[in-house]
Design an enzyme around this catalytic site. Structure first.
Site: not given
Length: 363
Positions: A66, A278-279, A320, A347
């Site tokens: 986001e 992974p997140r 990241l 998304n």
């Protein structure tokens, strides 16, 4: 609407009553490294920066996806109104680490206040925003109602709602509250026609719903123009003779599903390679550690390890801010957050914009 007000008052009383326990919970998260060790007090509305004089617009995003969707909008606002102060808030540490490097000079960053009456009122009272722009699906009752009481315009950009969230907000108990909250927005910009229908069914005023498309396509365009890193080009060269697929945004437990599928693929396509993203980076390190303990060969992104061995068919990304580049390495993308019953999906637009064939579970 009267029922919505009643539900909101119950929510406000509940969040006020449990505030001491939330404080203890945040201290526990801080000790676990889930909150910023020095700036965790910002989550209770305490500022760590000085508010400049003049107009201020507040952008809020929970996590990295986001937040990155908000960056092009922030850049445009900064270009058009350089005299205006922009405040960006995020909730997660991972978003903070990446997004702070993407923001234009002069943009302030704080961690978002918890949705408790005291934290929200303290935050709004100090920063006094002239407008609030919320990214995607953050419907926090105390924040929205307090902002409306102060006559602060609210906008919801890239608005979306998972199927599970939509069902929850559509229930007889929460629909009046959803209708009340959405009535306070001056603009709701859904990312698709389906999402627009969701907000209409939740009784958002039709005149505030305006379609603008998915902002994550804008993010993808912005990053493509800046070029691909040398390390990604090197990885693409290593994978040129292999069948590659990527599994991204994985939550804990979903890697078991992906690795099970990958083992089946290897039986018919021994030259297959899966890129696992992974997140959270520490989850990637845990996956690599477990696989190595089981005797499997794994290449880890943070160590810049190469896929030199023919036995290495798993590449784990524990960094990241690089996902968009990895989507351009693999023709097939499996999007996580959708393979366990309590998850609500992510998304798919970034993978689609990169030209990947997209596979996802239930959302």
């Amino acid at each position: 609407m009267e029922l919505g007000v009643l539900v909101y008052r119950l929510y406000r009383a509940l969040t006020y009553g449990v505030s001491p326990f939330i404080h203890l919970h945040m201290r526990w998260r801080r000790l676990r490294g889930l909150e910023h060790f020095r700036r965790w007090h910002e989550r209770f509305g305490h500022p760590s920066a000085v508010r400049p004089p003049g107009s201020l617009v507040w952008f809020h995003a929970v996590s990295l996806g986001e937040g990155m969707a908000a960056v092009p909008v922030i850049r445009r606002c900064n270009e058009m109104k350089p005299e205006m102060t922009i405040l960006m808030t995020t909730t997660t540490l991972s978003a903070f680490e990446v997004i702070r490097k993407q923001l234009p000079a002069g943009v302030l960053h704080q961690f978002a206040p918890l949705d408790t009456p005291v934290a929200v009122d303290r935050f709004l009272g100090y920063w006094k925003p002239n407008a609030i722009i919320i990214m995607e699906n953050e419907l926090w009752p105390n924040l929205i109602m307090s902002a409306a009481l102060l006559r602060i315009p609210l906008a919801l950009l890239n608005a979306r709602m998972s199927t599970k969230s939509f069902k929850r907000w559509s229930s007889p108990l929460f629909l009046p509250l959803a209708s009340l909250l959405l009535s306070k927005f001056s603009l709701i910009a859904p990312l698709s026609s389906l999402q627009g229908i969701h907000f209409q069914l939740l009784q958002a005023p039709p005149f505030v719903i305006n379609f603008s498309g998915d902002l994550k396509y804008v993010v993808n365009k912005f990053h493509v123009s800046s070029g691909t890193s040398e390390s990604i080009r090197d990885l693409k060269a290593q994978l040129s003779e292999m069948k590659v697929w990527i599994a991204s945004s994985l939550h804990k437990g979903e890697e078991e599903v992906i690795l099970g599928v990958h083992n089946l693929l290897l039986q018919s396509h021994p030259d297959s390679v899966v890129i696992i993203v992974p997140r959270h980076p520490h989850h990637g390190q845990q996956i690599a550690q477990k696989l190595r303990k089981d005797g499997q060969s794994v290449a880890l992104r943070s160590r810049n390890e190469k896929l030199t061995s023919q036995k290495t068919n798993i590449y784990v990304v524990d960094t990241l801010g690089e996902l968009r580049e990895f989507y351009r390495v693999a023709p097939i993308a499996v999007i996580g957050g959708s393979f366990l019953p309590w998850l609500t999906g992510h998304n798919v637009s970034e993978a689609a914009a990169a030209g990947c064939a997209v596979i996802t579970g239930a959302q």
